[in-house]
Design a protein around this motif. Structure first.
Motif, PDB file in Angstrom:
ATOM      1  N   TYR A  93      -6.337  -2.404   6.494  1.00 35.56           N
ATOM      2  CA  TYR A  93      -5.892  -3.727   7.354  1.00 35.56           C
ATOM      3  C   TYR A  93      -4.580  -4.308   7.127  1.00 35.56           C
ATOM      4  O   TYR A  93      -4.146  -4.605   5.727  1.00 35.56           O
ATOM      5  CB  TYR A  93      -6.869  -4.689   7.164  1.00 35.56           C
ATOM      6  N   ASP A  94      -3.696  -3.938   7.806  1.00 34.34           N
ATOM      7  CA  ASP A  94      -2.246  -4.433   7.667  1.00 34.34           C
ATOM      8  C   ASP A  94      -2.047  -5.828   7.270  1.00 34.34           C
ATOM      9  O   ASP A  94      -1.164  -6.281   6.493  1.00 34.34           O
ATOM     10  CB  ASP A  94      -1.432  -4.085   8.739  1.00 34.34           C
ATOM     11  N   ASP A  95      -3.010  -6.686   7.786  1.00 36.81           N
ATOM     12  CA  ASP A  95      -2.843  -8.354   7.330  1.00 36.81           C
ATOM     13  C   ASP A  95      -3.387  -8.710   6.063  1.00 36.81           C
ATOM     14  O   ASP A  95      -3.173  -9.780   5.715  1.00 36.81           O
ATOM     15  CB  ASP A  95      -3.448  -9.016   8.668  1.00 36.81           C
ATOM     16  N   LEU A  96      -4.061  -7.924   5.401  1.00 34.21           N
ATOM     17  CA  LEU A  96      -4.603  -8.096   4.074  1.00 34.21           C
ATOM     18  C   LEU A  96      -3.703  -7.363   2.812  1.00 34.21           C
ATOM     19  O   LEU A  96      -3.178  -6.579   3.224  1.00 34.21           O
ATOM     20  CB  LEU A  96      -6.124  -7.814   3.932  1.00 34.21           C
ATOM     21  N   ARG A  97      -3.902  -8.199   1.852  1.00 33.27           N
ATOM     22  CA  ARG A  97      -3.265  -7.702   0.753  1.00 33.27           C
ATOM     23  C   ARG A  97      -3.909  -6.401   0.349  1.00 33.27           C
ATOM     24  O   ARG A  97      -5.367  -6.307   0.387  1.00 33.27           O
ATOM     25  CB  ARG A  97      -3.160  -8.652  -0.308  1.00 33.27           C
ATOM     26  N   PRO A  98      -3.442  -5.461  -0.921  1.00 33.29           N
ATOM     27  CA  PRO A  98      -4.240  -4.387  -1.118  1.00 33.29           C
ATOM     28  C   PRO A  98      -5.466  -4.672  -1.976  1.00 33.29           C
ATOM     29  O   PRO A  98      -6.299  -4.093  -1.319  1.00 33.29           O
ATOM     30  CB  PRO A  98      -3.083  -3.687  -2.118  1.00 33.29           C
ATOM     31  N   ALA A  99      -5.320  -5.634  -2.557  1.00 31.00           N
ATOM     32  CA  ALA A  99      -6.481  -5.966  -3.229  1.00 31.00           C
ATOM     33  C   ALA A  99      -7.674  -6.652  -2.436  1.00 31.00           C
ATOM     34  O   ALA A  99      -8.692  -6.317  -2.701  1.00 31.00           O
ATOM     35  CB  ALA A  99      -6.215  -7.076  -4.462  1.00 31.00           C
ATOM     36  N   GLU A 100      -7.265  -7.303  -1.579  1.00 28.06           N
ATOM     37  CA  GLU A 100      -8.132  -7.832  -0.458  1.00 28.06           C
ATOM     38  C   GLU A 100      -8.847  -6.642   0.404  1.00 28.06           C
ATOM     39  O   GLU A 100     -10.003  -6.653   0.627  1.00 28.06           O
ATOM     40  CB  GLU A 100      -7.657  -8.612   0.467  1.00 28.06           C
ATOM     41  N   ASN A 101      -8.044  -5.798   0.713  1.00 33.49           N
ATOM     42  CA  ASN A 101      -8.591  -4.547   1.482  1.00 33.49           C
ATOM     43  C   ASN A 101      -9.474  -3.872   0.419  1.00 33.49           C
ATOM     44  O   ASN A 101     -10.533  -3.409   1.036  1.00 33.49           O
ATOM     45  CB  ASN A 101      -7.296  -3.501   1.572  1.00 33.49           C
ATOM     46  N   LEU A 102      -9.223  -3.608  -0.677  1.00 36.22           N
ATOM     47  CA  LEU A 102     -10.198  -2.925  -1.854  1.00 36.22           C
ATOM     48  C   LEU A 102     -11.439  -3.496  -2.095  1.00 36.22           C
ATOM     49  O   LEU A 102     -12.467  -3.117  -1.934  1.00 36.22           O
ATOM     50  CB  LEU A 102      -9.406  -2.439  -2.852  1.00 36.22           C
ATOM     51  N   ARG A 103     -11.196  -4.916  -2.042  1.00 30.42           N
ATOM     52  CA  ARG A 103     -12.463  -5.750  -2.377  1.00 30.42           C
ATOM     53  C   ARG A 103     -13.521  -5.828  -1.108  1.00 30.42           C
ATOM     54  O   ARG A 103     -14.720  -5.545  -1.485  1.00 30.42           O
ATOM     55  CB  ARG A 103     -11.924  -7.166  -2.578  1.00 30.42           C
ATOM     56  N   GLN A 136       3.510  -4.678   5.126  1.00 33.90           N
ATOM     57  CA  GLN A 136       4.814  -4.668   4.693  1.00 33.90           C
ATOM     58  C   GLN A 136       4.850  -3.620   3.731  1.00 33.90           C
ATOM     59  O   GLN A 136       6.140  -3.682   3.277  1.00 33.90           O
ATOM     60  CB  GLN A 136       5.111  -6.233   4.330  1.00 33.90           C
ATOM     61  N   LEU A 137       4.136  -2.779   3.351  1.00 34.55           N
ATOM     62  CA  LEU A 137       4.280  -1.785   2.323  1.00 34.55           C
ATOM     63  C   LEU A 137       5.095  -0.683   2.867  1.00 34.55           C
ATOM     64  O   LEU A 137       4.725  -0.272   4.009  1.00 34.55           O
ATOM     65  CB  LEU A 137       2.945  -1.432   1.275  1.00 34.55           C
ATOM     66  N   SER A 138       5.670   0.359   2.202  1.00 40.58           N
ATOM     67  CA  SER A 138       6.326   1.440   2.600  1.00 40.58           C
ATOM     68  C   SER A 138       5.046   2.373   2.814  1.00 40.58           C
ATOM     69  O   SER A 138       3.864   2.294   2.187  1.00 40.58           O
ATOM     70  CB  SER A 138       7.125   1.957   1.712  1.00 40.58           C
ATOM     71  N   ALA A 139       5.393   3.692   3.221  1.00 45.68           N
ATOM     72  CA  ALA A 139       4.103   4.489   3.649  1.00 45.68           C
ATOM     73  C   ALA A 139       3.725   5.259   2.400  1.00 45.68           C
ATOM     74  O   ALA A 139       2.375   5.363   2.091  1.00 45.68           O
ATOM     75  CB  ALA A 139       4.891   5.781   4.447  1.00 45.68           C
ATOM     76  N   GLY A 140       4.488   5.329   1.324  1.00 43.68           N
ATOM     77  CA  GLY A 140       4.296   5.904   0.063  1.00 43.68           C
ATOM     78  C   GLY A 140       3.292   4.820  -0.843  1.00 43.68           C
ATOM     79  O   GLY A 140       2.308   5.139  -1.423  1.00 43.68           O
ATOM     80  N   GLN A 141       3.527   3.456  -0.945  1.00 42.02           N
ATOM     81  CA  GLN A 141       2.858   2.399  -1.207  1.00 42.02           C
ATOM     82  C   GLN A 141       1.587   2.466  -0.755  1.00 42.02           C
ATOM     83  O   GLN A 141       0.631   2.287  -1.185  1.00 42.02           O
ATOM     84  CB  GLN A 141       3.561   1.200  -1.279  1.00 42.02           C
ATOM     85  N   ARG A 142       1.570   2.461   0.786  1.00 44.16           N
ATOM     86  CA  ARG A 142       0.287   2.613   1.278  1.00 44.16           C
ATOM     87  C   ARG A 142      -0.735   3.613   0.957  1.00 44.16           C
ATOM     88  O   ARG A 142      -1.789   3.464   0.687  1.00 44.16           O
ATOM     89  CB  ARG A 142       0.325   2.466   2.882  1.00 44.16           C
ATOM     90  N   ARG A 143      -0.022   4.650   0.988  1.00 45.18           N
ATOM     91  CA  ARG A 143      -0.903   5.969   0.295  1.00 45.18           C
ATOM     92  C   ARG A 143      -1.297   5.758  -0.996  1.00 45.18           C
ATOM     93  O   ARG A 143      -2.609   6.103  -1.375  1.00 45.18           O
ATOM     94  CB  ARG A 143       0.056   7.446   0.465  1.00 45.18           C
ATOM     95  N   ARG A 144      -0.290   5.219  -1.921  1.00 44.46           N
ATOM     96  CA  ARG A 144      -1.117   4.862  -3.311  1.00 44.46           C
ATOM     97  C   ARG A 144      -2.393   3.805  -3.349  1.00 44.46           C
ATOM     98  O   ARG A 144      -3.200   4.146  -3.929  1.00 44.46           O
ATOM     99  CB  ARG A 144      -0.168   4.102  -4.025  1.00 44.46           C
ATOM    100  N   VAL A 145      -2.314   2.838  -2.147  1.00 46.05           N
ATOM    101  CA  VAL A 145      -3.422   1.928  -2.159  1.00 46.05           C
ATOM    102  C   VAL A 145      -4.627   2.791  -1.566  1.00 46.05           C
ATOM    103  O   VAL A 145      -5.551   2.526  -2.072  1.00 46.05           O
ATOM    104  CB  VAL A 145      -3.000   0.814  -1.000  1.00 46.05           C
ATOM    105  N   GLY A 146      -4.347   3.815  -0.889  1.00 48.49           N
ATOM    106  CA  GLY A 146      -5.422   4.586  -0.220  1.00 48.49           C
ATOM    107  C   GLY A 146      -6.060   5.522  -1.432  1.00 48.49           C
ATOM    108  O   GLY A 146      -7.221   5.439  -1.526  1.00 48.49           O
ATOM    109  N   LEU A 147      -5.078   5.882  -2.344  1.00 45.81           N
ATOM    110  CA  LEU A 147      -5.698   6.726  -3.374  1.00 45.81           C
ATOM    111  C   LEU A 147      -6.514   5.791  -4.471  1.00 45.81           C
ATOM    112  O   LEU A 147      -7.413   6.131  -5.056  1.00 45.81           O
ATOM    113  CB  LEU A 147      -4.494   7.100  -4.283  1.00 45.81           C
TER     114      LEU A 147
END
Lengths: 232, 221
Positions: A93-103, A136-147
């Motif tokens: 979800y684009d509107d949530l922070r990485p940690a919020e997404n993971l939680r 607001q993260l780059s494609a690579g950073q988003r991929r890192r969040v996915g990982l």
């Protein structure tokens, strides 16, 4: 649910449809638990459809199939919670922070939400990046969040759709490293790729797809230099 | 099921709190609709007060579709829908969670619109119980219908145009019963509101049950 004698993935003459079009036209595939399979092939060959079938997201129209001891299509919903799928779009979800997404994902998966911090730190999403909305993260950073999500969830089947695409070298290395770790931990990994130089060294098995079927199968470069000369 | 519903509602409300789409887009749209209705009818207090029930519910209906579009857009991309499917959540819980989050937004929106109607349309409410009951019941009915048909409308590129076409005809009973209950609450002589509240209860129960039963198969298809 685990049968130690059964392969992690078993497909025989597997057909999957998109509307009336057979995106998979009779796939045969066996993979053992803890193995890494790289799927090569041109655009439209059926690579992503194969991943979606293995995730239980596309119904098996005909043929036989079982993934992680779940028969397809009947037990697809049981299978899904053991599968991690990382595509071009990480599906968060684009509107949530990485940690919020993971939680959110960890809570939904009945896992400890506290696992998110370690997983994000492992993929280098820390500090200001960790508190920035995902959109607001780059494609690579988003991929890192996915990982990080895969790391935290620890699924038994990792499905990676072109995991090295559009990434810088450190992130590509991280993808390969995490894939190897997952396989050593007993997870089965299936990754599609257009970059054989990067993908084949991390694979036990390399298959090429064409026209919705598996055209060739050869050993990959993981656990020794066995070559892959049979791959077209 | 309820655990999943609370989880999904929390996620949707958190996303709304960040994006503020309902606050800065849906709410202004609703207020503008009401204002334009008032401009169209002109400065005739009698006519405005007489038209207020129907116009209020029309504004609520149109705004509910807009709010539902946004709610369904949270799972707008195929990848996001897939990732939710991979979580193994109870589809009925996902449906109820989306309804709960949308309900919170709709109740707030109805409160603002109600204030607007009282101010702009010179309405004097004599039976707040009937009116508030009608607003709450109608909100449940509208949210359940919108989420159910939002799922049916599928991918984002089709949903924007398809959802209003699907939803607006089926929520006609809410428009009629809501308007009659509103009229009963402002003019005691116009009949009991209980009968109309009953229709709103039936609508809300039917669409809640349909959503719980059908949301999973619709998402799978």
């Amino acid at each position: 649910m685990t049968n130690p004698m059964a392969p992690a993935i078993y497909l025989r003459s597997a057909v999957a449809l998109a509307g009336r079009f057979p995106v998979l036209a009779g796939v045969d595939l066996d993979l053992d638990e803890g193995s890494v399979c790289v799927v090569l092939g041109a655009n439209g060959a059926g690579k992503t459809s194969l991943l979606r079938l293995l995730a239980g997201l596309v119904p098996l129209a005909s043929g036989e199939g079982a993934v992680l001891d779940c028969s397809l299509p009947g037990q697809a919903r049981d299978l899904r919670q053991h599968v991690g799928l990382l595509g071009h779009d990480v599906g968060l979800y684009d509107d949530l922070r990485p940690a919020e997404n993971l939680r959110f994902v960890l809570k939904a998966s009945r896992l400890d939400p506290g696992l998110s911090d370690d997983a994000l730190a492992r993929v280098g999403i820390t500090g200001r990046t960790a508190s920035t909305p995902l959109g607001q993260l780059s494609a690579g950073q988003r991929r890192r969040v996915g990982l990080a999500l895969l790391l935290a969830r620890r699924p038994r089947l990792w499905l990676l759709d072109e995991p090295h695409a559009s990434l810088d070298e450190p992130t590509r290395d991280l993808v390969s490293e995490l894939t190897e770790e997952a396989a050593r931990g007993g997870a089965t990994v299936v990754a599609t790729s257009h970059e054989p130089d990067l993908a084949i060294p991390m694979a036990d098995t390399v298959v090429t797809m064409s026209g919705g079927i598996i055209a060739t199968r050869a050993p990959g470069g993981r656990r020794g230099d066995r070559g892959w000369s049979d791959v077209a | 099921m309820w655990r999943d519903a609370v989880l999904i509602a929390g996620r949707d409300l958190r996303i709304e709190a960040r994006s503020r789409v309902a606050l800065w887009q849906v709410l202004p749209f609703a207020v503008l609709t009401l204002l334009l209705f008032a401009f169209a009818l002109g400065p005739r207090p009698g006519l405005l007060a007489q038209s207020a029930p129907g116009l209020f519910w029309l504004a609520v209906l149109f705004s509910s579709v807009l709010a539902a579009q946004r709610s369904m857009a949270i799972e707008g991309s195929g990848a996001t829908r897939d990732s939710v499917r991979l979580l193994g959540l109870d589809p009925a819980g996902v449906f109820l969670g989306k309804v709960l989050a949308l309900l919170a937004e709709m109740v707030a929106l109805e409160a603002v619109l109600l204030g607007g109607v009282v101010l702009l349309f010179h309405v004097t409410v004599t039976s707040w119980g009937v009116l508030i009951g009608a607003c709450l019941l109608a909100a449940v009915g509208l949210c359940t219908a919108n989420v159910l048909y939002g799922s049916l409308a599928g991918e984002a590129r089709m949903r924007a145009t398809l959802l209003p076409v699907l939803v607006l005809p089926v929520v006609a009973p809410v428009l009629i019963a809501g308007s009659k209950a509103f009229s009963a609450s402002v003019a005691p002589g116009s009949g009991s509101g209980a009968r109309w509240l009953g229709i709103l209860v039936v609508f809300a129960v039917v669409y809640s049950a349909m959503g719980v039963a059908l949301y999973g198969p619709l998402e799978e298809s």
